[in-house]
Design a protein around this motif. Sequence first.
Motif: not given
Length: 429
Positions: A27-38
């Motif tokens: 989930r951290a990887a997927l939400l990080g990929g969906m998010a804006e920024g680092e």
Amino acid sequence: MSGVMVKPASAVEGTVTVPGDKSISHRAALLGGMAEGETRITNFLAGDDCLSTLACLAKLGVTWERRGSEVWLQGKGTANWREPEDVLDVGNSGTTARLFLGALAASPLAATLTGDASIRQRPMRRVTDPLKRMGAAIIGRRNGDFVPLTIRGGGLKGYAHRTEVASAQVKSALLLAGLGADGVTSVEEPQVSRDHTERMLRAFGVPVTMEGRMVQVRGGSRLRGQTVAVPADISSAAFFLVLGSLAGRGEIVLPEVGINPTRTGILDVLRRMGADIEVLAKREPAGEGRATLRVRPADLHGTEIAGEIIPRLIDEVPILAVAASLAEGETVIRDAAELRVKETDRIQTVADGLRGLGADVEELPDGLRIRGKKRLPGGRAKSYGDHRLAMSWAVAGLLSQEGVAVEGMEAAAVSFPDFLAVLDQIVKR
């Protein structure tokens, strides 16, 4: 590595740092990929399943890099995902498949998901049907029930969905789709499943409403990149909790294990069976509780495992079945029909495997009936490519009279790549 012989142990002693939580790493990887920024993820589980999630993100144009046990992602938002030039291969990961279906539904592009032979037999309709009702276009095998599946997202409408079976993967997929929908999307479950997605959405800046067994999000929320500290996986710790409880001598200490209350059914059941487990140094950074667990040998007895506790320990049933086979009296596991559509039919494969090692096991439609013995003779057991079976049979070998030859031990790499090496460090013979 097929056919690894795991010989009996006389004692176990030591501190074991188990890998990062698989569910949270996904989930951290997927939400990080969906998010804006680092987004920076520490203690990321670099097992096969989570690496499949990263590989799929790369095909969508998300840039990331691994720095030791950390993963750094640079997100641009799902609206800026790139339509993939090739299929998205989820490998053996049902979590990757189902969560990506939700995320892709919220993005205005077309993509095709596939996976290995096991994934191609795992049903997806509980996700694809409600996504279609939200407006996603999905076609695939058997009317969209099995991968390969092609999805074109965008133009979604908010939707209120009630699930017949508690499933964090279904719930998460619909919530992720809801982020790109017009209006409110809600999911109500018969029992509460693990809530990592809800907690992490909040951490990434998305308002999430929870009322009893219902959770909802409103479309249009933007995710902002975050730092996510992944705790040690309680599902991986479970093998050592059972081993430490049933070993002849010694103690095992497990630091920084996640103790999210939707995942701690394993602790409740083992304690009910008589296990000596201490929970020490509790803390809760970034919304996910963690603690040090200490386990010592104890005399275990049978119990009933059913009802609302099942979603809180669904992944731990194979190793709990090993514990039950060595506990005094009878253990009955019910309401776990969901296990028949995991990496394997875990009800059938656990029953067959334990019987092959000398256990007294009866297969039920939705679970198992196990009559415990003081010691299992041992023998040979197959993993069928299922990581949790592989590790369960290894623990059974340590607790057996003659040892267990585990066929397909390499499957452990999905969630615990160094499992055998860690065992070697704490086992005394």
